[in-house]
Motif scaffolding. Sequence first.
Motif, PDB file in Angstrom:
ATOM      1  N   ARG A  19      28.169  38.901 -19.113  1.00  0.00           N
ATOM      2  CA  ARG A  19      28.520  38.224 -17.868  1.00  0.00           C
ATOM      3  C   ARG A  19      27.595  37.029 -17.621  1.00  0.00           C
ATOM      4  NH1 ARG A  19      29.578  41.534 -12.275  1.00  0.00           N
ATOM      5  NH2 ARG A  19      30.445  39.801 -11.112  1.00  0.00           N
ATOM      6  N   CYS A  20      26.302  37.200 -17.860  1.00  0.00           N
ATOM      7  CA  CYS A  20      25.357  36.085 -17.713  1.00  0.00           C
ATOM      8  C   CYS A  20      25.670  34.979 -18.714  1.00  0.00           C
ATOM      9  CB  CYS A  20      23.923  36.561 -17.929  1.00  0.00           C
ATOM     10  SG  CYS A  20      23.194  37.388 -16.525  1.00  0.00           S
ATOM     11  N   ARG A  21      25.879  35.359 -19.947  1.00  0.00           N
ATOM     12  CA  ARG A  21      26.163  34.351 -20.973  1.00  0.00           C
ATOM     13  C   ARG A  21      27.429  33.570 -20.632  1.00  0.00           C
ATOM     14  NH1 ARG A  21      23.006  34.439 -25.388  1.00  0.00           N
ATOM     15  NH2 ARG A  21      21.625  36.250 -25.630  1.00  0.00           N
ATOM     16  N   GLU A  22      28.415  34.250 -20.101  1.00  0.00           N
ATOM     17  CA  GLU A  22      29.651  33.588 -19.695  1.00  0.00           C
ATOM     18  C   GLU A  22      29.382  32.585 -18.571  1.00  0.00           C
ATOM     19  OE1 GLU A  22      33.419  32.402 -20.093  1.00  0.00           O
ATOM     20  OE2 GLU A  22      32.437  33.858 -21.407  1.00  0.00           O
ATOM     21  N   ALA A  23      28.539  32.954 -17.620  1.00  0.00           N
ATOM     22  CA  ALA A  23      28.185  32.032 -16.536  1.00  0.00           C
ATOM     23  C   ALA A  23      27.501  30.786 -17.096  1.00  0.00           C
ATOM     24  CB  ALA A  23      27.276  32.743 -15.527  1.00  0.00           C
ATOM     25  N   PHE A  24      26.617  30.966 -18.070  1.00  0.00           N
ATOM     26  CA  PHE A  24      25.934  29.815 -18.675  1.00  0.00           C
ATOM     27  C   PHE A  24      26.903  28.945 -19.465  1.00  0.00           C
ATOM     28  CE2 PHE A  24      21.981  32.464 -18.277  1.00  0.00           C
ATOM     29  CZ  PHE A  24      21.321  31.614 -17.406  1.00  0.00           C
ATOM     30  N   LYS A  25      27.889  29.551 -20.115  1.00  0.00           N
ATOM     31  CA  LYS A  25      28.866  28.779 -20.888  1.00  0.00           C
ATOM     32  C   LYS A  25      29.681  27.848 -20.008  1.00  0.00           C
ATOM     33  CE  LYS A  25      29.718  31.941 -24.706  1.00  0.00           C
ATOM     34  NZ  LYS A  25      30.696  32.859 -25.306  1.00  0.00           N
ATOM     35  N   PHE A  33      21.890  20.345 -10.686  1.00  0.00           N
ATOM     36  CA  PHE A  33      21.873  21.747 -10.267  1.00  0.00           C
ATOM     37  C   PHE A  33      21.134  21.858  -8.936  1.00  0.00           C
ATOM     38  CE2 PHE A  33      21.967  21.747 -14.883  1.00  0.00           C
ATOM     39  CZ  PHE A  33      23.028  22.602 -15.144  1.00  0.00           C
ATOM     40  N   ASP A  34      21.758  22.509  -7.983  1.00  0.00           N
ATOM     41  CA  ASP A  34      21.139  22.739  -6.682  1.00  0.00           C
ATOM     42  C   ASP A  34      20.825  24.230  -6.570  1.00  0.00           C
ATOM     43  OD1 ASP A  34      20.264  22.825  -4.099  1.00  0.00           O
ATOM     44  OD2 ASP A  34      22.136  22.110  -3.198  1.00  0.00           O
ATOM     45  N   LEU A  35      19.721  24.622  -7.174  1.00  0.00           N
ATOM     46  CA  LEU A  35      19.309  26.027  -7.219  1.00  0.00           C
ATOM     47  C   LEU A  35      20.450  26.932  -7.691  1.00  0.00           C
ATOM     48  CD1 LEU A  35      17.043  26.159  -4.050  1.00  0.00           C
ATOM     49  CD2 LEU A  35      16.296  26.261  -6.433  1.00  0.00           C
ATOM     50  N   TRP A  36      21.176  26.445  -8.717  1.00  0.00           N
ATOM     51  CA  TRP A  36      22.220  27.261  -9.325  1.00  0.00           C
ATOM     52  C   TRP A  36      21.562  28.533  -9.852  1.00  0.00           C
ATOM     53  CZ3 TRP A  36      22.767  29.677 -13.923  1.00  0.00           C
ATOM     54  CH2 TRP A  36      24.024  30.175 -14.241  1.00  0.00           C
ATOM     55  N   HIS A  37      22.242  29.659  -9.722  1.00  0.00           N
ATOM     56  CA  HIS A  37      21.647  30.896 -10.234  1.00  0.00           C
ATOM     57  C   HIS A  37      22.713  31.929 -10.598  1.00  0.00           C
ATOM     58  CE1 HIS A  37      22.161  31.777  -5.950  1.00  0.00           C
ATOM     59  NE2 HIS A  37      22.154  33.068  -6.267  1.00  0.00           N
ATOM     60  N   THR A  38      22.265  32.877 -11.375  1.00  0.00           N
ATOM     61  CA  THR A  38      23.083  34.028 -11.733  1.00  0.00           C
ATOM     62  C   THR A  38      22.198  35.271 -11.683  1.00  0.00           C
ATOM     63  OG1 THR A  38      24.707  34.901 -13.312  1.00  0.00           O
ATOM     64  CG2 THR A  38      22.717  33.873 -14.243  1.00  0.00           C
ATOM     65  N   HIS A  39      22.848  36.410 -11.619  1.00  0.00           N
ATOM     66  CA  HIS A  39      22.131  37.680 -11.519  1.00  0.00           C
ATOM     67  C   HIS A  39      22.393  38.525 -12.764  1.00  0.00           C
ATOM     68  CE1 HIS A  39      21.191  37.139  -7.228  1.00  0.00           C
ATOM     69  NE2 HIS A  39      22.349  36.513  -7.189  1.00  0.00           N
ATOM     70  N   PRO A  40      21.353  39.050 -13.402  1.00  0.00           N
ATOM     71  CA  PRO A  40      21.560  39.870 -14.595  1.00  0.00           C
ATOM     72  C   PRO A  40      21.887  41.335 -14.303  1.00  0.00           C
ATOM     73  CG  PRO A  40      19.237  39.489 -14.261  1.00  0.00           C
ATOM     74  CD  PRO A  40      19.957  38.697 -13.207  1.00  0.00           C
ATOM     75  N   ASP A  41      21.855  41.745 -13.038  1.00  0.00           N
ATOM     76  CA  ASP A  41      22.134  43.147 -12.691  1.00  0.00           C
ATOM     77  C   ASP A  41      23.021  43.199 -11.452  1.00  0.00           C
ATOM     78  OD1 ASP A  41      22.106  45.918 -12.542  1.00  0.00           O
ATOM     79  OD2 ASP A  41      20.050  46.054 -11.821  1.00  0.00           O
ATOM     80  N   TRP A  42      24.261  42.739 -11.608  1.00  0.00           N
ATOM     81  CA  TRP A  42      25.181  42.616 -10.484  1.00  0.00           C
ATOM     82  C   TRP A  42      25.405  43.935  -9.745  1.00  0.00           C
ATOM     83  CZ3 TRP A  42      26.654  38.341  -8.144  1.00  0.00           C
ATOM     84  CH2 TRP A  42      26.562  37.138  -8.840  1.00  0.00           C
ATOM     85  N   ASP A  43      25.379  45.038 -10.435  1.00  0.00           N
ATOM     86  CA  ASP A  43      25.671  46.332  -9.799  1.00  0.00           C
ATOM     87  C   ASP A  43      24.418  47.103  -9.407  1.00  0.00           C
ATOM     88  OD1 ASP A  43      28.359  45.754 -10.130  1.00  0.00           O
ATOM     89  OD2 ASP A  43      28.504  46.818 -12.029  1.00  0.00           O
ATOM     90  N   GLY A  44      23.249  46.561  -9.691  1.00  0.00           N
ATOM     91  CA  GLY A  44      22.002  47.174  -9.247  1.00  0.00           C
ATOM     92  C   GLY A  44      21.605  48.448  -9.968  1.00  0.00           C
ATOM     93  N   LYS A  45      22.092  48.645 -11.166  1.00  0.00           N
ATOM     94  CA  LYS A  45      21.754  49.876 -11.887  1.00  0.00           C
ATOM     95  C   LYS A  45      20.305  49.897 -12.374  1.00  0.00           C
ATOM     96  CE  LYS A  45      26.360  51.297 -13.089  1.00  0.00           C
ATOM     97  NZ  LYS A  45      27.260  51.794 -14.115  1.00  0.00           N
ATOM     98  N   GLY A  46      19.674  48.756 -12.431  1.00  0.00           N
ATOM     99  CA  GLY A  46      18.267  48.719 -12.823  1.00  0.00           C
ATOM    100  C   GLY A  46      17.374  49.449 -11.840  1.00  0.00           C
ATOM    101  N   SER A  47      17.808  49.524 -10.592  1.00  0.00           N
ATOM    102  CA  SER A  47      17.034  50.215  -9.560  1.00  0.00           C
ATOM    103  C   SER A  47      17.398  51.690  -9.438  1.00  0.00           C
ATOM    104  CB  SER A  47      17.260  49.557  -8.191  1.00  0.00           C
ATOM    105  OG  SER A  47      16.776  48.250  -8.190  1.00  0.00           O
ATOM    106  N   SER A  48      18.481  52.111 -10.078  1.00  0.00           N
ATOM    107  CA  SER A  48      18.974  53.471  -9.854  1.00  0.00           C
ATOM    108  C   SER A  48      18.112  54.542 -10.506  1.00  0.00           C
ATOM    109  CB  SER A  48      20.420  53.604 -10.341  1.00  0.00           C
ATOM    110  OG  SER A  48      20.484  53.461 -11.743  1.00  0.00           O
ATOM    111  N   ARG A  49      17.457  54.194 -11.601  1.00  0.00           N
ATOM    112  CA  ARG A  49      16.579  55.137 -12.292  1.00  0.00           C
ATOM    113  C   ARG A  49      15.393  54.367 -12.857  1.00  0.00           C
ATOM    114  NH1 ARG A  49      20.655  59.060 -15.690  1.00  0.00           N
ATOM    115  NH2 ARG A  49      18.690  59.982 -16.359  1.00  0.00           N
ATOM    116  N   PRO A  50      14.207  54.951 -12.801  1.00  0.00           N
ATOM    117  CA  PRO A  50      13.013  54.225 -13.268  1.00  0.00           C
ATOM    118  C   PRO A  50      13.106  53.745 -14.714  1.00  0.00           C
ATOM    119  CG  PRO A  50      12.396  56.274 -12.189  1.00  0.00           C
ATOM    120  CD  PRO A  50      13.883  56.264 -12.279  1.00  0.00           C
ATOM    121  N   GLU A  51      13.776  54.497 -15.566  1.00  0.00           N
ATOM    122  CA  GLU A  51      13.864  54.090 -16.977  1.00  0.00           C
ATOM    123  C   GLU A  51      14.791  52.895 -17.189  1.00  0.00           C
ATOM    124  OE1 GLU A  51      16.542  57.842 -16.686  1.00  0.00           O
ATOM    125  OE2 GLU A  51      14.709  57.122 -15.775  1.00  0.00           O
TER     126      GLU A  51
END
Length: 149
Positions: A19-25, A33-51
């Motif tokens: 999804r990130c790579r597609e945004a960059f393409k 660019f006016d503070l253009w940005h993308t998010h690598p964890d759209w669904d927030g699963k990185g926060s769901s478990r410490p690992e």
Amino acid sequence: MDRRYEKSINRYWEKMEARCREAFKKLDPNEWFDLWHTHPDWDGKGSSRPENRPRCDELTYRMLKLAESITEHRGNDVQCFALVKEDTMENSIYIHSDNPNGSEFPFQYEGVIWGYSKSRLGQVVDPESHEVGLFEGDTERTLFIRKKP
């Protein structure tokens, strides 16, 4: 981590990277660019478990380096930086340049203390090429990553 969860979360991170790579393409690296940005964890699963957090940190850094490679031909005309938050859904990779909207360029990183070495990003960020900064807001801490000046 059980194998079913591991397979599932691996598929998730592959999907987020795609999804990130597609945004960059879709970007024209020669435009403004006016503070253009993308998010690598759209669904927030990185926060769901410490690992999951290290994988999110790695993806954020990898996508920052991709943004830098896409815009490197423009030299100092473009800034690329990443934000790493406690809620990984808010991690983001930014591209910024002079623009007709009047947004401050270069972005000044006001309040960011660079050279912050006490973060978990020490395992991810290459200290030879990038630096980590800490911004302490009223309610949360934000880590910044940028290429060393």
